[in-house]
Design a protein around this motif. Structure first.
Motif, mmCIF file in Angstrom:
data_model
loop_
_atom_site.group_PDB
_atom_site.id
_atom_site.type_symbol
_atom_site.label_atom_id
_atom_site.label_comp_id
_atom_site.label_asym_id
_atom_site.label_seq_id
_atom_site.Cartn_x
_atom_site.Cartn_y
_atom_site.Cartn_z
ATOM 1 N N LEU A 103 -40.860 18.729 -81.521
ATOM 2 C CA LEU A 103 -40.105 17.509 -81.780
ATOM 3 C C LEU A 103 -39.611 16.947 -80.450
ATOM 4 C CD1 LEU A 103 -38.018 18.741 -84.836
ATOM 5 C CD2 LEU A 103 -40.092 17.354 -84.871
ATOM 6 N N ALA A 104 -39.784 15.667 -80.256
ATOM 7 C CA ALA A 104 -39.377 15.021 -79.005
ATOM 8 C C ALA A 104 -37.893 15.269 -78.748
ATOM 9 C CB ALA A 104 -39.663 13.523 -79.075
ATOM 10 N N GLY A 105 -37.596 15.659 -77.517
ATOM 11 C CA GLY A 105 -36.206 15.874 -77.120
ATOM 12 C C GLY A 105 -35.751 17.317 -77.194
ATOM 13 N N LEU A 106 -36.520 18.164 -77.876
ATOM 14 C CA LEU A 106 -36.172 19.584 -77.944
ATOM 15 C C LEU A 106 -37.037 20.353 -76.955
ATOM 16 C CD1 LEU A 106 -35.696 20.149 -81.775
ATOM 17 C CD2 LEU A 106 -33.975 19.674 -80.043
ATOM 18 N N THR A 107 -36.476 21.413 -76.407
ATOM 19 C CA THR A 107 -37.152 22.202 -75.381
ATOM 20 C C THR A 107 -37.391 23.622 -75.886
ATOM 21 O OG1 THR A 107 -35.113 23.059 -74.408
ATOM 22 C CG2 THR A 107 -35.881 20.898 -73.613
ATOM 23 N N PRO A 108 -38.199 24.397 -75.166
ATOM 24 C CA PRO A 108 -38.370 25.801 -75.540
ATOM 25 C C PRO A 108 -37.028 26.556 -75.609
ATOM 26 C CG PRO A 108 -40.099 25.178 -74.030
ATOM 27 C CD PRO A 108 -39.120 24.019 -74.086
ATOM 28 N N ARG A 109 -36.072 26.130 -74.809
ATOM 29 C CA ARG A 109 -34.734 26.752 -74.868
ATOM 30 C C ARG A 109 -34.070 26.506 -76.225
ATOM 31 N NH1 ARG A 109 -30.119 26.279 -70.191
ATOM 32 N NH2 ARG A 109 -28.608 27.597 -71.233
ATOM 33 N N HIS A 110 -34.239 25.301 -76.762
ATOM 34 C CA HIS A 110 -33.716 24.999 -78.100
ATOM 35 C C HIS A 110 -34.415 25.870 -79.142
ATOM 36 C CE1 HIS A 110 -32.750 21.006 -76.136
ATOM 37 N NE2 HIS A 110 -31.576 21.406 -76.596
ATOM 38 N N THR A 111 -35.736 26.002 -78.989
ATOM 39 C CA THR A 111 -36.510 26.830 -79.919
ATOM 40 C C THR A 111 -35.978 28.259 -79.928
ATOM 41 O OG1 THR A 111 -38.515 25.501 -79.706
ATOM 42 C CG2 THR A 111 -38.819 27.765 -80.405
ATOM 43 N N GLU A 112 -35.743 28.810 -78.755
ATOM 44 C CA GLU A 112 -35.238 30.185 -78.659
ATOM 45 C C GLU A 112 -33.845 30.309 -79.263
ATOM 46 O OE1 GLU A 112 -36.695 33.133 -77.817
ATOM 47 O OE2 GLU A 112 -38.452 31.828 -77.929
ATOM 48 N N ALA A 113 -32.981 29.337 -78.996
ATOM 49 C CA ALA A 113 -31.618 29.373 -79.535
ATOM 50 C C ALA A 113 -31.633 29.320 -81.063
ATOM 51 C CB ALA A 113 -30.793 28.222 -78.965
ATOM 52 N N LEU A 114 -32.432 28.420 -81.636
ATOM 53 C CA LEU A 114 -32.503 28.320 -83.099
ATOM 54 C C LEU A 114 -33.085 29.595 -83.703
ATOM 55 C CD1 LEU A 114 -33.627 24.611 -83.433
ATOM 56 C CD2 LEU A 114 -31.500 25.600 -84.297
ATOM 57 N N LYS A 115 -34.067 30.167 -83.023
ATOM 58 C CA LYS A 115 -34.665 31.419 -83.503
ATOM 59 C C LYS A 115 -33.634 32.543 -83.471
ATOM 60 C CE LYS A 115 -37.876 34.639 -81.753
ATOM 61 N NZ LYS A 115 -38.867 34.897 -80.729
ATOM 62 N N ASP A 116 -32.919 32.663 -82.359
ATOM 63 C CA ASP A 116 -31.935 33.735 -82.203
ATOM 64 C C ASP A 116 -30.743 33.574 -83.138
ATOM 65 O OD1 ASP A 116 -33.559 34.779 -80.220
ATOM 66 O OD2 ASP A 116 -32.322 34.043 -78.563
ATOM 67 N N LEU A 117 -30.275 32.348 -83.306
ATOM 68 C CA LEU A 117 -29.063 32.111 -84.095
ATOM 69 C C LEU A 117 -29.313 32.007 -85.599
ATOM 70 C CD1 LEU A 117 -27.365 29.478 -81.779
ATOM 71 C CD2 LEU A 117 -26.635 31.843 -82.134
ATOM 72 N N LEU A 118 -30.408 31.354 -85.977
ATOM 73 C CA LEU A 118 -30.628 31.059 -87.397
ATOM 74 C C LEU A 118 -31.977 31.530 -87.931
ATOM 75 C CD1 LEU A 118 -29.166 27.430 -87.420
ATOM 76 C CD2 LEU A 118 -28.068 29.500 -88.292
ATOM 77 N N GLY A 119 -32.793 32.144 -87.092
ATOM 78 C CA GLY A 119 -34.101 32.609 -87.534
ATOM 79 C C GLY A 119 -35.110 31.486 -87.727
ATOM 80 N N ILE A 120 -34.837 30.322 -87.147
ATOM 81 C CA ILE A 120 -35.724 29.158 -87.272
ATOM 82 C C ILE A 120 -36.770 29.239 -86.176
ATOM 83 C CG2 ILE A 120 -35.844 26.641 -87.081
ATOM 84 C CD1 ILE A 120 -32.977 26.607 -88.255
ATOM 85 N N LYS A 121 -38.051 29.333 -86.583
ATOM 86 C CA LYS A 121 -39.139 29.472 -85.616
ATOM 87 C C LYS A 121 -40.054 28.256 -85.563
ATOM 88 C CE LYS A 121 -39.256 34.389 -86.561
ATOM 89 N NZ LYS A 121 -39.965 35.419 -87.305
ATOM 90 N N THR A 122 -40.141 27.506 -86.653
ATOM 91 C CA THR A 122 -41.087 26.390 -86.732
ATOM 92 C C THR A 122 -40.392 25.113 -87.210
ATOM 93 O OG1 THR A 122 -41.657 26.793 -89.039
ATOM 94 C CG2 THR A 122 -42.965 27.982 -87.373
ATOM 95 N N VAL A 123 -41.108 24.011 -87.085
ATOM 96 C CA VAL A 123 -40.608 22.737 -87.608
ATOM 97 C C VAL A 123 -40.373 22.872 -89.115
ATOM 98 C CG1 VAL A 123 -41.179 20.298 -87.965
ATOM 99 C CG2 VAL A 123 -41.709 21.397 -85.775
ATOM 100 N N ARG A 124 -41.254 23.576 -89.798
ATOM 101 C CA ARG A 124 -41.101 23.799 -91.236
ATOM 102 C C ARG A 124 -39.795 24.542 -91.530
ATOM 103 N NH1 ARG A 124 -45.608 25.723 -92.078
ATOM 104 N NH2 ARG A 124 -46.615 24.064 -93.257
ATOM 105 N N ASP A 125 -39.537 25.610 -90.772
ATOM 106 C CA ASP A 125 -38.295 26.366 -90.957
ATOM 107 C C ASP A 125 -37.072 25.473 -90.763
ATOM 108 O OD1 ASP A 125 -39.810 28.718 -91.261
ATOM 109 O OD2 ASP A 125 -39.475 29.352 -89.175
ATOM 110 N N LEU A 126 -37.126 24.617 -89.759
ATOM 111 C CA LEU A 126 -36.014 23.710 -89.471
ATOM 112 C C LEU A 126 -35.778 22.777 -90.653
ATOM 113 C CD1 LEU A 126 -33.965 22.710 -87.314
ATOM 114 C CD2 LEU A 126 -35.749 21.140 -86.551
ATOM 115 N N GLY A 127 -36.850 22.203 -91.177
ATOM 116 C CA GLY A 127 -36.728 21.282 -92.306
ATOM 117 C C GLY A 127 -36.257 21.939 -93.587
ATOM 118 N N ARG A 128 -36.553 23.214 -93.745
ATOM 119 C CA ARG A 128 -36.157 23.940 -94.954
ATOM 120 C C ARG A 128 -34.781 24.604 -94.840
ATOM 121 N NH1 ARG A 128 -41.790 27.007 -96.513
ATOM 122 N NH2 ARG A 128 -42.758 25.234 -97.538
ATOM 123 N N ASN A 129 -34.234 24.616 -93.645
ATOM 124 C CA ASN A 129 -32.952 25.285 -93.445
ATOM 125 C C ASN A 129 -31.864 24.591 -94.255
ATOM 126 O OD1 ASN A 129 -30.240 25.304 -91.815
ATOM 127 N ND2 ASN A 129 -31.316 27.214 -91.355
#
Length: 74
Positions: free
Chosen positions: A31-57
């Motif tokens: 997603l435009a504006g998000l970085t690999p650092r955001h990906t890691e933070a979401l994964k570590d904090l909420l278990g969100i790994k993919t765009v699908r996971d983000l949308g379903r959260n």
């Protein structure tokens, strides 16, 4: 009924020509504006790994609904 959506400005350049499935399976920094650092933070904090996971959260989904309802209060 066919639906066409231009998401070019909402996606990282690398993902602009991908299929919907490929985008949903991609890391959130697709997603435009998000970085690999955001990906890691979401994964570590909420278990969100993919765009699908983000949308379903449930938290992001609830926030999206609340924003959509803003201004439509009785």
């Amino acid at each position: 009924m066919a639906v066409s959506v231009n998401l070019a400005k909402k996606l990282d350049k690398e993902y602009e020509d991908k299929t919907l499935k490929e985008i949903l399976d991609a890391p959130v920094d697709a997603l435009a504006g998000l970085t690999p650092r955001h990906t890691e933070a979401l994964k570590d904090l909420l278990g969100i790994k993919t765009v699908r996971d983000l949308g379903r959260n449930k938290y992001f989904a609830t926030a999206g609904v609340l924003v959509a309802l803003e201004g439509h209060e009785g």
